[in-house]
Write an enzyme that holds these catalytic residues in place. Structure first.
Site, PDB file in Angstrom:
ATOM      1  N   ARG A  47      -1.265  -9.558  -7.500  1.00  0.00           N
ATOM      2  CA  ARG A  47      -0.313  -9.475  -6.392  1.00  0.00           C
ATOM      3  C   ARG A  47       0.483 -10.772  -6.262  1.00  0.00           C
ATOM      4  O   ARG A  47       1.686 -10.747  -5.984  1.00  0.00           O
ATOM      5  CB  ARG A  47      -1.055  -9.129  -5.102  1.00  0.00           C
ATOM      6  CG  ARG A  47      -0.121  -8.668  -4.009  1.00  0.00           C
ATOM      7  CD  ARG A  47      -0.860  -8.039  -2.865  1.00  0.00           C
ATOM      8  NE  ARG A  47      -1.769  -8.984  -2.224  1.00  0.00           N
ATOM      9  CZ  ARG A  47      -2.681  -8.641  -1.309  1.00  0.00           C
ATOM     10  NH1 ARG A  47      -2.793  -7.378  -0.932  1.00  0.00           N
ATOM     11  NH2 ARG A  47      -3.459  -9.546  -0.774  1.00  0.00           N
ATOM     12  N   LYS A  74       3.649 -10.671  -0.816  1.00  0.00           N
ATOM     13  CA  LYS A  74       3.024 -11.465   0.244  1.00  0.00           C
ATOM     14  C   LYS A  74       3.740 -12.806   0.386  1.00  0.00           C
ATOM     15  O   LYS A  74       3.247 -13.845  -0.077  1.00  0.00           O
ATOM     16  CB  LYS A  74       1.539 -11.642  -0.080  1.00  0.00           C
ATOM     17  CG  LYS A  74       0.678 -11.942   1.130  1.00  0.00           C
ATOM     18  CD  LYS A  74      -0.773 -11.677   0.827  1.00  0.00           C
ATOM     19  CE  LYS A  74      -1.704 -12.221   1.870  1.00  0.00           C
ATOM     20  NZ  LYS A  74      -1.550 -11.625   3.198  1.00  0.00           N
ATOM     21  N   GLU A 128       3.504  -0.912   8.796  1.00  0.00           N
ATOM     22  CA  GLU A 128       2.441  -1.924   8.687  1.00  0.00           C
ATOM     23  C   GLU A 128       1.781  -2.156  10.042  1.00  0.00           C
ATOM     24  O   GLU A 128       2.391  -1.955  11.092  1.00  0.00           O
ATOM     25  CB  GLU A 128       3.083  -3.222   8.154  1.00  0.00           C
ATOM     26  CG  GLU A 128       2.120  -4.247   7.611  1.00  0.00           C
ATOM     27  CD  GLU A 128       1.381  -3.823   6.345  1.00  0.00           C
ATOM     28  OE1 GLU A 128       0.639  -2.827   6.390  1.00  0.00           O
ATOM     29  OE2 GLU A 128       1.542  -4.506   5.312  1.00  0.00           O
TER      30      GLU A 128
HETATM   31  N1  PLP Z   1      -0.775  -6.135   5.220  1.00  0.00           N
HETATM   32  C1  PLP Z   1      -0.438  -7.393   5.508  1.00  0.00           C
HETATM   33  C2  PLP Z   1       0.883  -7.646   6.121  1.00  0.00           C
HETATM   34  C3  PLP Z   1      -1.325  -8.438   5.231  1.00  0.00           C
HETATM   35  O1  PLP Z   1      -1.002  -9.704   5.532  1.00  0.00           O
HETATM   36  C4  PLP Z   1      -2.569  -8.151   4.645  1.00  0.00           C
HETATM   37  C5  PLP Z   1      -3.489  -9.227   4.315  1.00  0.00           C
HETATM   38  O2  PLP Z   1      -3.587  -9.664   3.209  1.00  0.00           O
HETATM   39  C6  PLP Z   1      -2.882  -6.810   4.367  1.00  0.00           C
HETATM   40  C7  PLP Z   1      -1.958  -5.833   4.667  1.00  0.00           C
HETATM   41  C8  PLP Z   1      -4.187  -6.456   3.743  1.00  0.00           C
HETATM   42  O3  PLP Z   1      -4.226  -6.738   2.387  1.00  0.00           O
HETATM   43  P1  PLP Z   1      -5.589  -7.098   1.677  1.00  0.00           P
HETATM   44  O4  PLP Z   1      -6.515  -5.973   1.958  1.00  0.00           O
HETATM   45  O5  PLP Z   1      -5.248  -7.185   0.243  1.00  0.00           O
HETATM   46  O6  PLP Z   1      -6.056  -8.366   2.263  1.00  0.00           O
HETATM   47  C1  COI Z   2      -5.453 -11.609   4.802  1.00  0.00           C
HETATM   48  O1  COI Z   2      -6.029 -10.626   5.259  1.00  0.00           O
HETATM   49  O2  COI Z   2      -5.891 -12.262   3.849  1.00  0.00           O
HETATM   50  C2  COI Z   2      -4.196 -12.058   5.347  1.00  0.00           C
HETATM   51  O3  COI Z   2      -3.488 -12.680   4.649  1.00  0.00           O
HETATM   52  C3  COI Z   2      -3.877 -11.685   6.714  1.00  0.00           C
HETATM   53  C4  COI Z   2      -3.346 -12.804   7.583  1.00  0.00           C
HETATM   54  C5  COI Z   2      -4.319 -13.867   7.887  1.00  0.00           C
HETATM   55  C6  COI Z   2      -2.015 -13.300   7.153  1.00  0.00           C
END
Ligand code: PLP
Ligand code: COI
Length: 338
Positions: A80, A183, A219
């Site tokens: 990612r 991200k 989201e």
């Molecule tokens: N959506 C957003 C906007 C986020 O910041 C995150 C955190 O990383 C997620 C979703 C969840 O992604 P992940 O499960 O890969 O942490």
């Molecule tokens: C995460 O879940 O790792 C995130 O990045 C969410 C937030 C702290 C920005």
């Protein structure tokens, strides 16, 4: 150090012993460097400061009952971050450098990995930033990749208890063909005002609707949304949400439990049909949603009347945590032992 109360950690910054850095200069990545200062010196005209050439990741390390430390799906975070770099014209971090830097940062700070009993974890924050000076709007040719870590507790103060969210129609987080699916810091800057207003009203996060039509669930603050009904796990398909690694894993676990998984646009009106709803992500893990209020439309959707998480959310949560902490076998090959 002895005064860390592991069971009472919140999701906040804490300085740990070391961080790992790697510089991209003259068209190539250098060697990994270990630093103990948590300050960086950066050019005032760095593209990361002006034009948003910046991306980050988030993953966790968990200490098991067997004393081993496990990382969850690190290769997915590496991929990612690669995609985030492509999307913002930054130098891509090769997977091996990403993985080695994370392993090194965890290894060097292993005294900060919370003990099994605490239920806490070590949060790992990889960060990629354009450091070269440019005043015209263009990608730079110098980058800094850094990894730092800290012990954390739950992202939402409720932990694994239902929390309330608010729909906001006043703000969009990301545009349909914009950067919502990578991200990058700009997405979070764009969500700060909506998040602030939600907190002021007592909600833990904003549930964003799609930016184009305001008809579909998009989201869910710093996490993906899911709904449960009729033995089905439903989660939004949208170009402007982050492909969550936690959500991807929950889809698989739901399937393993014999549930149907649907990844598709979720119309706003469908909210009233879910028996359970939740937010999922690395920081959020699963945060069950008690109630969603559409404050501008004076409409509410209630998922928990008794202050308890739903049965399916609880099963998914327990299964995910059991794999992450090494209590159950890692049948999907998701775990890396540090
Ligand atoms: N959506 C957003 C906007 C986020 O910041 C995150 C955190 O990383 C997620 C979703 C969840 O992604 P992940 O499960 O890969 O942490
Ligand atoms: C995460 O879940 O790792 C995130 O990045 C969410 C937030 C702290 C920005």
């Amino acid at each position: 150090m002895n005064d860390i109360n592991w069971s009472d950690l919140s999701f906040s910054y804490m300085k740990t012993d070391y961080n790992v850095r790697c510089y991209y200069r003259d068209g190539k990545w250098g060697e990994l460097e270990v630093h103990s200062s948590d300050q960086v010196s950066i050019h005032m005209a760095a593209t990361g400061l002006h034009y948003g050439q910046e991306a980050f990741e988030g993953l966790k390390a968990f200490k098991g009952q067997d004393g081993k430390t496990r990382l969850f799906r690190i290769e997915e975070n590496a991929k990612r971050m690669y995609n985030s770099a492509v999307g913002t014209m930054m130098a891509e971090i090769p997977e091996d450098i990403f993985v080695n830097a994370v392993l090194k940062a965890v290894e060097l700070n292993k005294r900060f990995v919370p003990p099994y009993e605490s239920g806490a974890s070590l949060y790992i924050r990889p960060l990629l930033v354009g450091t070269g000076a440019k005043i015209g709007v263009a990608p730079t040719d110098e980058y800094l990749f850094m990894v730092f870590v800290m012990p954390v507790g739950p992202y939402f103060k409720e932990g694994f208890k239902p929390t309330n969210m608010m729909i906001s129609r006043k703000y969009d987080r990301a545009a349909p063909l914009g950067t919502g699916n990578i991200k990058v810091g700009g997405n979070y800057a764009a969500s700060l005002r909506a998040g602030y207003e939600a907190h002021e009203k007592g909600y833990s996060a904003v549930l964003f609707l799609d930016s184009k039509e305001k008809k579909y669930i998009d989201e869910c603050g710093p996490a993906n949304f899911f709904g449960i009904k009729d033995n089905t796990y439903v989660t939004p398909k949208s170009d402007s949400i982050l492909p969550s690694i936690t959500n991807m894993s929950l889809c698989q676990l739901a399937e393993d439990m014999g549930m149907t998984v649907e990844r598709r646009p979720i119309p706003y009106d469908e909210l009233s049909t879910f028996a359970e709803a939740g937010a999922c992500g690395t920081a959020a893990v699963i945060s069950p949603i008690g109630q969603i209020d559409d404050v501008e439309d004076s409409n509410s959707f209630v998922f928990s009347k008794d202050g308890k998480p739903g049965e399916v959310s609880e099963k998914l949560y327990n299964k995910l945590r059991a794999i992450q902490y090494g209590d159950e076998p890692d049948t999907h090959g998701w775990v890396t032992i540090v």
